[in-house]
Scaffold this motif. Structure first.
Motif, PDB file in Angstrom:
ATOM      1  N   VAL A  49       0.846  -1.299   0.143  1.00 24.17           N
ATOM      2  CA  VAL A  49      -0.165  -0.145  -0.072  1.00 24.17           C
ATOM      3  C   VAL A  49       0.801   1.198   0.032  1.00 24.17           C
ATOM      4  CG1 VAL A  49      -1.569   1.349   1.370  1.00 24.17           C
ATOM      5  CG2 VAL A  49      -2.045  -1.084   1.164  1.00 24.17           C
ATOM      6  N   ILE A  50       1.932   1.334   0.614  1.00 14.54           N
ATOM      7  CA  ILE A  50       2.824   2.372   0.750  1.00 14.54           C
ATOM      8  C   ILE A  50       3.442   2.683  -0.662  1.00 14.54           C
ATOM      9  CG2 ILE A  50       5.213   3.019   1.276  1.00 14.54           C
ATOM     10  CD1 ILE A  50       4.665   1.692   4.179  1.00 14.54           C
ATOM     11  N   LEU A  51       3.650   1.427  -1.213  1.00 16.00           N
ATOM     12  CA  LEU A  51       4.318   1.734  -2.819  1.00 16.00           C
ATOM     13  C   LEU A  51       3.300   2.273  -3.774  1.00 16.00           C
ATOM     14  CD1 LEU A  51       7.107   0.929  -3.977  1.00 16.00           C
ATOM     15  CD2 LEU A  51       6.208  -1.162  -4.762  1.00 16.00           C
ATOM     16  N   PHE A  52       1.868   1.592  -3.463  1.00  9.37           N
ATOM     17  CA  PHE A  52       0.950   2.174  -4.136  1.00  9.37           C
ATOM     18  C   PHE A  52       0.559   3.625  -4.131  1.00  9.37           C
ATOM     19  CE2 PHE A  52      -3.945   3.118  -3.897  1.00  9.37           C
ATOM     20  CZ  PHE A  52      -4.108   3.084  -5.307  1.00  9.37           C
ATOM     21  N   ILE A  53       0.695   4.353  -2.986  1.00  6.73           N
ATOM     22  CA  ILE A  53       0.691   5.765  -2.760  1.00  6.73           C
ATOM     23  C   ILE A  53       1.944   6.267  -3.235  1.00  6.73           C
ATOM     24  CG2 ILE A  53       0.357   7.297  -1.129  1.00  6.73           C
ATOM     25  CD1 ILE A  53      -1.122   5.312   0.751  1.00  6.73           C
ATOM     26  N   GLY A  54       3.144   5.862  -3.007  1.00  9.45           N
ATOM     27  CA  GLY A  54       4.302   6.491  -3.205  1.00  9.45           C
ATOM     28  C   GLY A  54       4.496   6.632  -4.728  1.00  9.45           C
ATOM     29  N   CYS A  55       4.252   5.318  -5.484  1.00 10.98           N
ATOM     30  CA  CYS A  55       4.289   5.276  -6.885  1.00 10.98           C
ATOM     31  C   CYS A  55       3.171   6.189  -7.900  1.00 10.98           C
ATOM     32  CB  CYS A  55       3.971   3.796  -7.464  1.00 10.98           C
ATOM     33  SG  CYS A  55       5.537   2.868  -7.107  1.00 10.98           S
ATOM     34  N   ALA A  56       2.080   6.528  -7.088  1.00 13.13           N
ATOM     35  CA  ALA A  56       1.133   7.284  -7.753  1.00 13.13           C
ATOM     36  C   ALA A  56       1.830   8.774  -7.654  1.00 13.13           C
ATOM     37  CB  ALA A  56      -0.195   7.357  -6.927  1.00 13.13           C
ATOM     38  N   TRP A  57       2.288   8.990  -6.637  1.00 14.85           N
ATOM     39  CA  TRP A  57       3.256  10.559  -6.300  1.00 14.85           C
ATOM     40  C   TRP A  57       4.185  10.415  -7.418  1.00 14.85           C
ATOM     41  CZ3 TRP A  57       5.361  12.111  -1.013  1.00 14.85           C
ATOM     42  CH2 TRP A  57       5.982  13.641  -1.167  1.00 14.85           C
ATOM     43  N   MET A  58       4.946   9.208  -7.494  1.00 15.74           N
ATOM     44  CA  MET A  58       6.056   9.575  -8.358  1.00 15.74           C
ATOM     45  C   MET A  58       5.949   9.590  -9.777  1.00 15.74           C
ATOM     46  SD  MET A  58       9.236   6.629  -8.672  1.00 15.74           S
ATOM     47  CE  MET A  58       8.042   5.327  -9.591  1.00 15.74           C
ATOM     48  N   GLY A  59       4.725   8.832 -10.102  1.00 20.35           N
ATOM     49  CA  GLY A  59       4.169   8.948 -11.460  1.00 20.35           C
ATOM     50  C   GLY A  59       3.867  10.464 -11.589  1.00 20.35           C
ATOM     51  N   LEU A  60       3.204  11.084 -10.790  1.00 28.22           N
ATOM     52  CA  LEU A  60       2.819  12.342 -11.133  1.00 28.22           C
ATOM     53  C   LEU A  60       3.834  13.338 -11.241  1.00 28.22           C
ATOM     54  CD1 LEU A  60      -0.123  13.790 -11.593  1.00 28.22           C
ATOM     55  CD2 LEU A  60       0.138  14.418  -8.945  1.00 28.22           C
ATOM     56  N   ILE A 155      -3.811  17.053  -7.600  1.00 32.91           N
ATOM     57  CA  ILE A 155      -3.472  16.576  -6.329  1.00 32.91           C
ATOM     58  C   ILE A 155      -4.565  16.389  -5.506  1.00 32.91           C
ATOM     59  CG2 ILE A 155      -2.088  17.070  -4.165  1.00 32.91           C
ATOM     60  CD1 ILE A 155      -0.250  18.881  -5.856  1.00 32.91           C
ATOM     61  N   GLY A 156      -5.457  16.988  -5.249  1.00 32.92           N
ATOM     62  CA  GLY A 156      -6.765  16.592  -4.776  1.00 32.92           C
ATOM     63  C   GLY A 156      -7.572  15.581  -5.255  1.00 32.92           C
ATOM     64  N   ILE A 157      -7.520  15.483  -6.732  1.00 29.58           N
ATOM     65  CA  ILE A 157      -8.357  14.296  -7.070  1.00 29.58           C
ATOM     66  C   ILE A 157      -7.680  12.991  -6.834  1.00 29.58           C
ATOM     67  CG2 ILE A 157      -8.899  13.300  -9.095  1.00 29.58           C
ATOM     68  CD1 ILE A 157      -9.549  15.986 -10.362  1.00 29.58           C
ATOM     69  N   LEU A 158      -6.090  13.188  -6.743  1.00 30.77           N
ATOM     70  CA  LEU A 158      -5.277  11.885  -6.720  1.00 30.77           C
ATOM     71  C   LEU A 158      -5.538  11.398  -5.446  1.00 30.77           C
ATOM     72  CD1 LEU A 158      -3.057   9.967  -7.708  1.00 30.77           C
ATOM     73  CD2 LEU A 158      -1.287  11.569  -6.998  1.00 30.77           C
ATOM     74  N   LEU A 159      -5.489  12.404  -4.367  1.00 27.86           N
ATOM     75  CA  LEU A 159      -5.623  12.123  -2.809  1.00 27.86           C
ATOM     76  C   LEU A 159      -7.088  11.177  -2.593  1.00 27.86           C
ATOM     77  CD1 LEU A 159      -4.060  15.025  -0.983  1.00 27.86           C
ATOM     78  CD2 LEU A 159      -3.097  12.612  -1.094  1.00 27.86           C
ATOM     79  N   ILE A 160      -8.037  11.945  -3.158  1.00 32.52           N
ATOM     80  CA  ILE A 160      -9.109  11.115  -3.128  1.00 32.52           C
ATOM     81  C   ILE A 160      -9.288   9.749  -3.622  1.00 32.52           C
ATOM     82  CG2 ILE A 160     -11.737  11.306  -3.661  1.00 32.52           C
ATOM     83  CD1 ILE A 160     -11.399  14.540  -3.844  1.00 32.52           C
ATOM     84  N   ILE A 161      -8.830   9.495  -4.716  1.00 37.38           N
ATOM     85  CA  ILE A 161      -8.631   8.326  -5.324  1.00 37.38           C
ATOM     86  C   ILE A 161      -7.937   7.345  -4.619  1.00 37.38           C
ATOM     87  CG2 ILE A 161      -8.079   6.866  -7.524  1.00 37.38           C
ATOM     88  CD1 ILE A 161      -8.547   9.303  -9.041  1.00 37.38           C
ATOM     89  N   LEU A 162      -6.775   7.840  -3.789  1.00 36.03           N
ATOM     90  CA  LEU A 162      -6.067   6.839  -3.385  1.00 36.03           C
ATOM     91  C   LEU A 162      -6.832   6.355  -1.998  1.00 36.03           C
ATOM     92  CD1 LEU A 162      -2.599   8.505  -3.628  1.00 36.03           C
ATOM     93  CD2 LEU A 162      -3.641   6.517  -4.999  1.00 36.03           C
ATOM     94  N   ILE A 163      -7.236   7.495  -1.496  1.00 34.75           N
ATOM     95  CA  ILE A 163      -7.935   7.306  -0.026  1.00 34.75           C
ATOM     96  C   ILE A 163      -9.187   6.351  -0.138  1.00 34.75           C
ATOM     97  CG2 ILE A 163      -9.438   8.246   1.711  1.00 34.75           C
ATOM     98  CD1 ILE A 163      -7.322  10.645   1.452  1.00 34.75           C
ATOM     99  N   VAL A 164      -9.819   6.519  -1.319  1.00 32.72           N
ATOM    100  CA  VAL A 164     -11.140   5.819  -1.556  1.00 32.72           C
ATOM    101  C   VAL A 164     -10.699   4.084  -2.127  1.00 32.72           C
ATOM    102  CG1 VAL A 164     -13.089   5.376  -3.086  1.00 32.72           C
ATOM    103  CG2 VAL A 164     -12.633   7.567  -2.039  1.00 32.72           C
TER     104      VAL A 164
END
Length: 236
Positions: A49-60, A155-164
């Protein structure tokens, strides 16, 4: 494709935008394994899960590191926006592979588990980390500045998608039916599969992995299709 990947890696490295997302992944993993010993698959589920969130940030950060003019020059040189988009995905896949490998191997080398992980658990963990990392990347594809001009919105949309996505199981309970499992990025099912790998059958695990892989392929495929029809020059 190799020269394109090498160019993108060099460009991203020089931009230094990689530092924040990669550092956050490394620090989170190190912090998780501060206390020993840890259960094998539950720990791997957490780091996935850490990698999921971190890679989404890295991708952006990767997709936004190149200036619009330079991106347009690169696309013109390649004569294909699809090739450019594919090169970006493959570059991010390579970075994700390295991070996934390090994340899976680190606790084994440092003796952080309560019992030996074993090849089977390590293979499952690597596959899960790789898939969740690429799932994060696939989501970020649609939130780069050439698609969502305002970074605050992205960033806002990404955070919402990750949390959900991480809390998908709770959402399924609130909204019964096939809508949530089909539409929501399957981060929660993968996390659940890794956490309960010893209790689930191999077929169930394979089904969870296939679900995530299919979701990634659909996102990447549609992204490349849309990229072929976009005029990147309008963002100059």
């Amino acid at each position: 494709m190799r020269p394109l990947i090498a160019y993108m890696l060099k460009s991203y490295t020089f931009s230094q935008r990689y530092f924040a997302p990669v550092a956050s992944i490394v620090i989170s993993v190190l912090f998780l394994y501060t206390y020993k010993p840890n259960p094998v698959m539950s720990s791997y589920a957490a780091t996935a899960v850490i990698l999921f969130i971190g890679c989404a940030w890295m991708g952006l950060s990767f997709l936004n590191h190149e200036q619009a003019v330079q991106r347009q020059v690169t696309i013109v040189h390649l004569r294909s926006s699809v090739k450019y988009g594919l090169g970006g995905i493959l570059t991010l896949a390579l970075l994700t592979l390295v991070l996934a490998l390090l994340t899976v191997v680190y606790p084994v080398v440092t003796g952080s588990f309560v019992e030996p992980a074993g090849l089977y658990h390590m293979t499952l963990a690597f596959a899960g980390h790789m898939l969740l990392g690429m799932l994060g990347i696939s989501i970020a594809l649609y939130l780069q500045t050439s698609w969502v001009p305002k970074s605050s919105y992205a960033i806002g949309i990404l955070l919402i998608i990750l949390i959900v996505s991480v809390g998908g199981k709770k959402l399924e309970e609130l909204i019964p039916g096939p809508v949530v499992p089909v539409l929501l990025p399957p981060a929660a099912p993968m996390m659940n599969a890794l956490m309960n790998a010893d209790e689930l059958s191999f077929r169930s695990l394979l089904g969870s992995f296939a679900h995530v892989l299919m979701y990634i392929m659909l996102l990447c495929g549609f992204y490349l299709y849309r990229s072929s029809r976009m005029d990147y020059g309008k963002n100059l």
